[in-house]
Scaffold this motif. Sequence first.
Motif, PDB file in Angstrom:
ATOM      1  N   ILE A   1      33.228  24.304  62.388  1.00 12.62           N
ATOM      2  CA  ILE A   1      32.997  23.902  61.097  1.00 12.62           C
ATOM      3  C   ILE A   1      33.192  22.438  60.926  1.00 12.62           C
ATOM      4  O   ILE A   1      32.170  21.528  60.732  1.00 12.62           O
ATOM      5  CB  ILE A   1      33.668  24.580  59.998  1.00 12.62           C
ATOM      6  CG1 ILE A   1      33.117  26.295  59.818  1.00 12.62           C
ATOM      7  CG2 ILE A   1      33.498  23.954  58.408  1.00 12.62           C
ATOM      8  CD1 ILE A   1      33.966  26.702  58.774  1.00 12.62           C
ATOM      9  N   VAL A   2      34.347  21.829  61.365  1.00 15.36           N
ATOM     10  CA  VAL A   2      34.387  20.496  61.397  1.00 15.36           C
ATOM     11  C   VAL A   2      33.609  19.794  62.438  1.00 15.36           C
ATOM     12  O   VAL A   2      32.844  18.951  61.831  1.00 15.36           O
ATOM     13  CB  VAL A   2      35.837  20.136  61.821  1.00 15.36           C
ATOM     14  CG1 VAL A   2      36.309  18.563  62.241  1.00 15.36           C
ATOM     15  CG2 VAL A   2      37.002  20.524  60.970  1.00 15.36           C
ATOM     16  N   PHE A   3      33.355  20.235  63.508  1.00 14.60           N
ATOM     17  CA  PHE A   3      32.262  19.716  64.279  1.00 14.60           C
ATOM     18  C   PHE A   3      31.010  19.531  63.625  1.00 14.60           C
ATOM     19  O   PHE A   3      30.196  18.648  63.700  1.00 14.60           O
ATOM     20  CB  PHE A   3      32.129  20.399  65.484  1.00 14.60           C
ATOM     21  CG  PHE A   3      33.040  20.050  66.854  1.00 14.60           C
ATOM     22  CD1 PHE A   3      33.702  18.753  66.681  1.00 14.60           C
ATOM     23  CD2 PHE A   3      33.513  20.794  67.644  1.00 14.60           C
ATOM     24  CE1 PHE A   3      34.531  18.395  67.611  1.00 14.60           C
ATOM     25  CE2 PHE A   3      34.212  20.754  68.808  1.00 14.60           C
ATOM     26  CZ  PHE A   3      35.080  19.324  68.728  1.00 14.60           C
ATOM     27  N   ASN A   4      30.656  20.679  63.018  1.00 17.60           N
ATOM     28  CA  ASN A   4      29.207  20.915  62.341  1.00 17.60           C
ATOM     29  C   ASN A   4      29.171  19.784  61.443  1.00 17.60           C
ATOM     30  O   ASN A   4      27.983  19.026  61.459  1.00 17.60           O
ATOM     31  CB  ASN A   4      29.095  22.136  61.794  1.00 17.60           C
ATOM     32  CG  ASN A   4      28.091  23.094  62.609  1.00 17.60           C
ATOM     33  OD1 ASN A   4      27.125  22.435  63.338  1.00 17.60           O
ATOM     34  ND2 ASN A   4      28.097  24.577  62.347  1.00 17.60           N
ATOM     35  N   PHE A   5      30.204  19.876  60.248  1.00 20.77           N
ATOM     36  CA  PHE A   5      30.060  18.742  59.234  1.00 20.77           C
ATOM     37  C   PHE A   5      30.221  17.375  59.795  1.00 20.77           C
ATOM     38  O   PHE A   5      29.369  16.380  59.148  1.00 20.77           O
ATOM     39  CB  PHE A   5      30.919  19.243  58.185  1.00 20.77           C
ATOM     40  CG  PHE A   5      30.323  20.402  57.319  1.00 20.77           C
ATOM     41  CD1 PHE A   5      29.586  20.130  56.421  1.00 20.77           C
ATOM     42  CD2 PHE A   5      30.950  21.651  57.751  1.00 20.77           C
ATOM     43  CE1 PHE A   5      29.000  21.252  55.468  1.00 20.77           C
ATOM     44  CE2 PHE A   5      30.397  22.952  56.954  1.00 20.77           C
ATOM     45  CZ  PHE A   5      29.358  22.613  55.960  1.00 20.77           C
ATOM     46  N   GLY A   6      31.039  17.388  60.612  1.00 23.35           N
ATOM     47  CA  GLY A   6      31.463  15.950  61.286  1.00 23.35           C
ATOM     48  C   GLY A   6      30.036  15.324  61.961  1.00 23.35           C
ATOM     49  O   GLY A   6      29.780  14.325  61.550  1.00 23.35           O
ATOM     50  N   ALA A   7      29.535  16.207  62.610  1.00 24.02           N
ATOM     51  CA  ALA A   7      28.164  15.654  63.183  1.00 24.02           C
ATOM     52  C   ALA A   7      27.254  15.003  62.143  1.00 24.02           C
ATOM     53  O   ALA A   7      26.760  13.866  62.399  1.00 24.02           O
ATOM     54  CB  ALA A   7      27.537  16.966  63.982  1.00 24.02           C
TER      55      ALA A   7
END
Lengths: 297, 331, 266
Positions: free
Chosen positions: A274-280
């Motif tokens: 999730i962090v990667f997804n939103f971070g991206a």
Amino acid sequence: MNPKTANKVATAGIYALVSIVVIILIGILGNILVSGVPHLSWHFLSSQASSFQAGGGVRDQLFNSVYLLILTMIISIPIALGAAIYLSEYAGDNWFTNLIRTTIEILSSLPSIVVGLFGYLLFVVQFNFGFSILAGALALTFFNLPTLTSNFEQAIDGVSQAQRDAGLALGLSNWKTIRGIVLPAALPGILTGLILSAGRIFGEAAALIYTAGQSGSTIDYANWNPFSPTSFLNVMRPAETLAVHIWKVNTEGIIPDATIVSAATSALLIIVVIVFNFGARALGNHLYRKLTAAKAS
Amino acid sequence: MDNKEDLKKVVDQALAEQKVPHVKLKKIGAQKADVDKLTQPSKETRQEYWGKGLTYSAILLIIILVASIIGFIAVHGLATFTQNHVNVWHFLSSTDWDPGEGKNHVGALAMIVTSFAVTLLAAIVATPFAISVALFMTEYSSKKGSRFLQSVIELLVGIPSVVYGFLGLSIIVPFIRSVFGGTGFGILSATLVLFVMVLPTITSLTVDALKAVPNHYRQASAALGATHWQTIYKVVLRVATPRILTAVIFGMARAFGEALAVQMVIGNAVLMPYNLVSPAATLTSQLTSQMGNTVMGTLPNNALWSLALLLLIMALFFNFLVRLIGRKGQK
Amino acid sequence: MQDVKDIKPHIVHFAEDEQILSTQDLSVFYGGTTQKLFEASLQFKKKTITALIGGSGSGKSTFLRCLNRMNDKIARIDGQIWYHGLDINAQNINVYELRKNIGMVFQKPNPFPKSIKDNITYALIANGEKDKHKLDQIVEESLRAAALWDEVKDKLNKSALALSGGQQQRLCIARALALKPEVLLLDEPASALDPVSTSKLEDTLKQLRSDYSMIMVTHNMQQASRISDYTAFFHLGHVLEYNTTENIFTNPQGKITEDYIRGSFG
């Protein structure tokens, strides 16, 4: 059935199916987070996994996952970037370009277990690496290349032709134009693609069980010599990642708290994804705004 | 502009305005071209070789990689037939799987059937859901709602397959056990896990397919007095059919190749499935659980590589199907 | 209606030592079969502004982009383009050196997303110019030449994207001038600009006329008549008329030319 009734029935059907999907989704996410997060303690993150007792953590698995991710990215970024640049800037409309695209499509459609087994054959057996982080990183690279290449290509294609024209008309070489002008402008897209594929790599297990292996060796985090077998930096040591750990404790493990460990590890993986997804997305938007926004003063 | 005189006036005035004093440039004024340089290679020429060479080698690397994946797996997968002299037909049609040294019992049919069963069942269950969600996102929902669903779907794609496997193991398997008795492992559990896994794949590709249908079709249909559903059913879905099919095939390819999640819930017994709730094994699950238990070069090991080769061939076949439909859709 | 192919074009010629660029039977094909330009033979006079006019799809922009080989990737070219006795499409021509000598400014301003100064120095540094002092001098000179210096001298390190459209276009001209080209190609440089910016841009071009040979595509007849010395009229891929601007506008030889010019002024 007259059209109006059919319309109502169909609409109701669609709404019903969508509701079921949404419930499933909420159920999945809720289940993982509710059952996993309470067990995500500092102790869990910072202690070693146990092989037959309850109360083990995932310190080494967490580190291995991150280390493999970094190594994979280091290997795959230049190759994917090169391939993407070739495809978007140099490739003509001919049989060779067709061949390349077909090849990349094939690579992306291969099951990850097949890619992992190839890595096993080539690196673990043929090159005699044994189960090792390096073999794992290479297998993950193969698995990652198609996605990364097409993400990069999209980002590069998104840069306006006017920017390329500007560079070329100044007598710059294609290569200089790409490197100095196109790539910086494509950076937001490139980073977004990178992070999204990082999420995929972080959770991948099938390509790893026969390359990086299913068990870790004892690691010494104070040993900075990458050639020492106990060093955490050694790329020739076998390494179990978080995703492999979940699989392992559920299929072959005998620890009594397998469910708790799996739930907590799953929650950890999901949170990272999730962090990667939103971070991206956030980073992409931020960079995009920064690059295009006119600085006021 | 009626006559030439007017035109002449305008033009004369414009020409008169041309006469502005001009500033002489000192340092940067136009320079006469250096004709020699025009035919000599320069730094840029070298940069170009360099750039082309670098990117070209990245491409070559990928081509070599794919060729060697296919080559290596083919060589090892064919060893069962060339070195151990197993009959190919036996491999494909027998359910007798017990490859030990000296025993040529390498019938993979049970696993082939199971692999196809879970793949087809998962696709059959997932497709109506996927199309509904896609229709909801493109034809019914507000932008906000569809963006929400979009990000949820992206998230679902991102969930690692072992997590799905774990959820299957901790939720679906016990549930099936309590309903149907037995162990709970089997094709049904695998189907349900794969259903959730391929759902986002099929959905997001179907959304693309529906978005690609030009809006004027919808407007034309609505103008003829068709109901919303008639428009969707008779126009939108029909136009998007080839791409929706592609989406389903992509989903099936994912299901067919999925290893760990399936291996965790299917029970891993190489038996011809006679119902949906008894333990079975797919090509991938067998590979996953047995590869580590065999010795390189022996028949049991070669037999596993033959399974891997079968997986590879199926991946290529799915790829081919997608292309075939794509080509037909273009016509 | 007479077929365009059968019309005998009226074209001026210049002595060889007056020419800077010339084309001979230049034809351009897109996608293998679609012909966009038919055997255009034009000679361009040194240190003048030549305007290329004509409706959309007349081939004028296609023609212009051939002159520094910006069409390389997308089109096939027949015929010759002569520059200093060399055919610029020949195998041994260094296209990068060619483009340094024949600069180009595009329809839409396309500054790099870098600072104003970097926009100008980028290509110079790529060419190996390291002397900071010299670079600064070139920045100032080229900005002065493009009549932009006074407006930007205090914010050279600010993003070029913060400039107005007209300023951006003049920056693009400055960027091209910094390479000391002999020829400047302009592809409808004012089409994206407001009237005030257009007029400033035209003043800039007029000032540059005595140093540079400029070839400019334009839709705007007034603009062609305001700043050009010679004008070529393109129609459906054919050059129908090429003469002094005055002659083209006041005494067009062909019916199509006359109709176009009358229709476009107004």
